[in-house]
Enzyme design. Structure first.
Site, PDB file in Angstrom:
ATOM      1  N   SER A  71       0.815  -1.219   0.000  1.00 35.21           N
ATOM      2  CA  SER A  71       0.000   0.000   0.000  1.00 35.21           C
ATOM      3  C   SER A  71       0.852   1.276   0.000  1.00 35.21           C
ATOM      4  O   SER A  71       0.533   2.215  -0.740  1.00 35.21           O
ATOM      5  CB  SER A  71      -0.946   0.015   1.205  1.00 35.21           C
ATOM      6  OG  SER A  71      -1.936  -0.966   1.023  1.00 35.21           O
ATOM      7  N   THR A 124      -5.707  -3.413   7.819  1.00 38.52           N
ATOM      8  CA  THR A 124      -5.661  -4.716   7.158  1.00 38.52           C
ATOM      9  C   THR A 124      -5.671  -5.842   8.190  1.00 38.52           C
ATOM     10  O   THR A 124      -5.896  -5.609   9.384  1.00 38.52           O
ATOM     11  CB  THR A 124      -4.502  -4.777   6.137  1.00 38.52           C
ATOM     12  OG1 THR A 124      -4.617  -5.994   5.413  1.00 38.52           O
ATOM     13  CG2 THR A 124      -3.130  -4.685   6.762  1.00 38.52           C
ATOM     14  N   LYS A 134      -9.686  -5.753  10.662  1.00 39.36           N
ATOM     15  CA  LYS A 134     -10.771  -5.109   9.910  1.00 39.36           C
ATOM     16  C   LYS A 134     -12.097  -5.114  10.662  1.00 39.36           C
ATOM     17  O   LYS A 134     -12.939  -4.261  10.423  1.00 39.36           O
ATOM     18  CB  LYS A 134     -10.947  -5.783   8.538  1.00 39.36           C
ATOM     19  CG  LYS A 134      -9.784  -5.497   7.592  1.00 39.36           C
ATOM     20  CD  LYS A 134      -9.997  -6.106   6.228  1.00 39.36           C
ATOM     21  CE  LYS A 134      -8.777  -5.855   5.349  1.00 39.36           C
ATOM     22  NZ  LYS A 134      -8.977  -6.328   3.981  1.00 39.36           N
ATOM     23  N   ASP A 160     -12.939  -2.747   0.020  1.00 42.78           N
ATOM     24  CA  ASP A 160     -12.638  -4.070  -0.555  1.00 42.78           C
ATOM     25  C   ASP A 160     -13.795  -4.533  -1.441  1.00 42.78           C
ATOM     26  O   ASP A 160     -13.581  -5.071  -2.533  1.00 42.78           O
ATOM     27  CB  ASP A 160     -12.445  -5.116   0.550  1.00 42.78           C
ATOM     28  CG  ASP A 160     -11.140  -4.947   1.294  1.00 42.78           C
ATOM     29  OD1 ASP A 160     -10.150  -4.523   0.666  1.00 42.78           O
ATOM     30  OD2 ASP A 160     -11.108  -5.227   2.509  1.00 42.78           O
ATOM     31  N   GLY A 181     -12.638 -20.502   1.568  1.00 39.19           N
ATOM     32  CA  GLY A 181     -12.249 -19.664   2.696  1.00 39.19           C
ATOM     33  C   GLY A 181     -13.424 -18.921   3.293  1.00 39.19           C
ATOM     34  O   GLY A 181     -14.436 -18.680   2.631  1.00 39.19           O
ATOM     35  N   ALA A 182     -13.282 -18.576   4.561  1.00 36.50           N
ATOM     36  CA  ALA A 182     -14.304 -17.787   5.257  1.00 36.50           C
ATOM     37  C   ALA A 182     -13.594 -16.866   6.234  1.00 36.50           C
ATOM     38  O   ALA A 182     -13.962 -16.763   7.397  1.00 36.50           O
ATOM     39  CB  ALA A 182     -15.302 -18.704   5.971  1.00 36.50           C
ATOM     40  N   THR A 212     -12.497 -24.586   8.685  1.00 40.94           N
ATOM     41  CA  THR A 212     -13.269 -24.533   9.926  1.00 40.94           C
ATOM     42  C   THR A 212     -14.730 -24.286   9.556  1.00 40.94           C
ATOM     43  O   THR A 212     -15.112 -23.166   9.223  1.00 40.94           O
ATOM     44  CB  THR A 212     -12.749 -23.393  10.829  1.00 40.94           C
ATOM     45  OG1 THR A 212     -11.330 -23.539  10.943  1.00 40.94           O
ATOM     46  CG2 THR A 212     -13.381 -23.422  12.196  1.00 40.94           C
TER      47      THR A 212
HETATM   48  P1  ATR Z   1      -9.042 -14.284   9.601  1.00 43.71           P
HETATM   49  O1  ATR Z   1      -9.821 -15.554   9.621  1.00 43.71           O
HETATM   50  O2  ATR Z   1      -8.383 -13.933  10.907  1.00 43.71           O
HETATM   51  O3  ATR Z   1      -9.756 -13.141   8.993  1.00 43.71           O
HETATM   52  P2  ATR Z   1      -7.666 -14.514   7.177  1.00 43.71           P
HETATM   53  O4  ATR Z   1      -6.207 -14.556   6.896  1.00 43.71           O
HETATM   54  O5  ATR Z   1      -8.486 -13.445   6.597  1.00 43.71           O
HETATM   55  O6  ATR Z   1      -7.783 -14.576   8.717  1.00 43.71           O
HETATM   56  O7  ATR Z   1      -8.343 -15.882   6.731  1.00 43.71           O
HETATM   57  C1  ATR Z   1      -7.651 -17.001   6.610  1.00 43.71           C
HETATM   58  C2  ATR Z   1      -8.475 -17.970   5.761  1.00 43.71           C
HETATM   59  O8  ATR Z   1      -7.581 -18.912   5.197  1.00 43.71           O
HETATM   60  C3  ATR Z   1      -9.477 -18.766   6.571  1.00 43.71           C
HETATM   61  O9  ATR Z   1     -10.546 -19.113   5.759  1.00 43.71           O
HETATM   62  C4  ATR Z   1      -8.646 -19.987   6.950  1.00 43.71           C
HETATM   63  O10 ATR Z   1      -9.370 -21.123   7.288  1.00 43.71           O
HETATM   64  P3  ATR Z   1      -9.838 -21.374   8.818  1.00 43.71           P
HETATM   65  O11 ATR Z   1     -11.057 -20.535   8.992  1.00 43.71           O
HETATM   66  O12 ATR Z   1     -10.110 -22.826   8.872  1.00 43.71           O
HETATM   67  O13 ATR Z   1      -8.697 -20.963   9.674  1.00 43.71           O
HETATM   68  C5  ATR Z   1      -7.920 -20.218   5.669  1.00 43.71           C
HETATM   69  N1  ATR Z   1      -6.692 -21.005   5.806  1.00 43.71           N
HETATM   70  C6  ATR Z   1      -5.471 -20.554   6.178  1.00 43.71           C
HETATM   71  N2  ATR Z   1      -4.563 -21.548   6.158  1.00 43.71           N
HETATM   72  C7  ATR Z   1      -5.231 -22.671   5.774  1.00 43.71           C
HETATM   73  C8  ATR Z   1      -4.861 -24.040   5.547  1.00 43.71           C
HETATM   74  N3  ATR Z   1      -3.607 -24.455   5.711  1.00 43.71           N
HETATM   75  N4  ATR Z   1      -5.813 -24.899   5.138  1.00 43.71           N
HETATM   76  C9  ATR Z   1      -7.089 -24.489   4.953  1.00 43.71           C
HETATM   77  N5  ATR Z   1      -7.505 -23.221   5.136  1.00 43.71           N
HETATM   78  C10 ATR Z   1      -6.591 -22.313   5.542  1.00 43.71           C
END
Ligand code: ATR
Length: 269
Positions: free
Chosen positions: A16, A62, A66, A102, A128-129, A153
């Site tokens: 940034s 970031t 957030k 975003d 992802g979530a 998760t």
């Molecule tokens: P936050 O959840 O704190 O906002 P993020 O970096 O925005 O963090 O999100 C990380 C994403 O990557 C999540 O969806 C995470 O999955 P979990 O919710 O199960 O943690 C996913 N992620 C990161 N490393 C991973 C891995 N090795 N395998 C599967 N999913 C992964």
């Protein structure tokens, strides 16, 4: 001297400052500088205070703050409220307002695909979530797409499902039998040895299928490299990153900065 800042943890990788300092100079916004700062959760209140005192003119927020920044703000714009995610702080009428750029940043990068007449891009598969995923879902909903979501998760996928009952969730490690665009919103691929363990053999040679990775650094994750090798359409996170920065810059300066060749070269270095 006007000071702008991006705060997060980690923050070293953030590009940034590169973009905003380029624009501050290009548009002759004198005596201004954009810096990055690694902070802890306990520092959030003080950061907002520094904006109240005019020691900082604007802040980008970031990962992972957030959402946790929200209690310290006076107002949220509609998108920030809906997504519970703030990435830009602006001072207006002595109030600190949280914006989410975003969502419009992502929307601008994908709208071409969805706005075509008879768009073939209807089924979206999101991996992802995490913090940014709700912004992606909110943007996609405007295009009447069908969304399937998968997260390691499952609880976090279900939480998003509660906010958006129309989306489907599936277990991590599974994929829908068909999709038109797949978006990686996880952090898998930030490190060069990481890959997403799903089989896309049936997508071989399918030039229409879009593999989109929100990661922009590295420019090509294994997810995108494998898709490119198969002949799929690949997009990395650079455009969304530039677009969200453009909207933030506009909020602070009222100037809509151009995403020119030079800035893309700067990022590509
Ligand atoms: P936050 O959840 O704190 O906002 P993020 O970096 O925005 O963090 O999100 C990380 C994403 O990557 C999540 O969806 C995470 O999955 P979990 O919710 O199960 O943690 C996913 N992620 C990161 N490393 C991973 C891995 N090795 N395998 C599967 N999913 C992964």
């Amino acid at each position: 001297m006007k000071k702008y800042l991006v705060i997060g943890n980690p923050i070293n990788h953030s590009l940034s400052p590169l973009i905003h300092n380029y624009w501050l100079k290009k548009y002759n916004i004198a005596e201004s500088f954009y810096d990055k700062k690694k902070i802890e959760e306990k520092d959030l209140e003080n950061m907002v205070l520094q904006m109240r005192d005019n020691r900082i003119s604007g802040i980008n927020v970031t990962v992972p703050f957030k959402k946790s920044i929200i209690p310290y703000l006076d107002e949220l714009d509609l998108r920030a409220e809906k997504t519970e995610s703030v990435n830009t702080l602006v001072k207006a009428d002595n109030k600190i307002v949280g914006y989410n750029t975003d969502e419009p940043g992502f929307e601008l990068t994908v709208q071409n695909f969805f706005l075509e007449n008879d768009s073939q891009y209807k089924n979206v598969f999101i991996l992802g979530a995490g913090g940014v995923t709700n912004s992606i879902i909110c943007a996609l909903k405007k295009f009447k797409t069908k969304i399937t979501l998968s997260n390691r998760t499952i609880k976090k996928a279900h939480a998003l499902n509660k906010l958006h009952p129309e989306i489907k969730t599936i277990d991590w490690g599974k994929r829908p039998s068909t999709f038109d665009i797949i978006i990686n919103t996880t952090s898998i691929g930030l490190k060069s040895n990481e890959r997403i363990d799903l089989d896309f053999g049936d997508c071989e040679g399918d030039k229409k299928k879009i593999f989109y990775d929100l990661i922009y650094n590295p420019k090509e994750t294994n997810f995108l490299k494998e898709a490119r090798t198969r002949g799929n359409h690949v997009i990395n996170g650079q455009k969304m990153f530039l677009n969200q920065a453009m909207f933030a810059f506009k909020l602070w300066t009222n100037i809509k900065p151009e995403i020119d060749k030079e800035i893309i070269e700067l990022l590509d270095k």
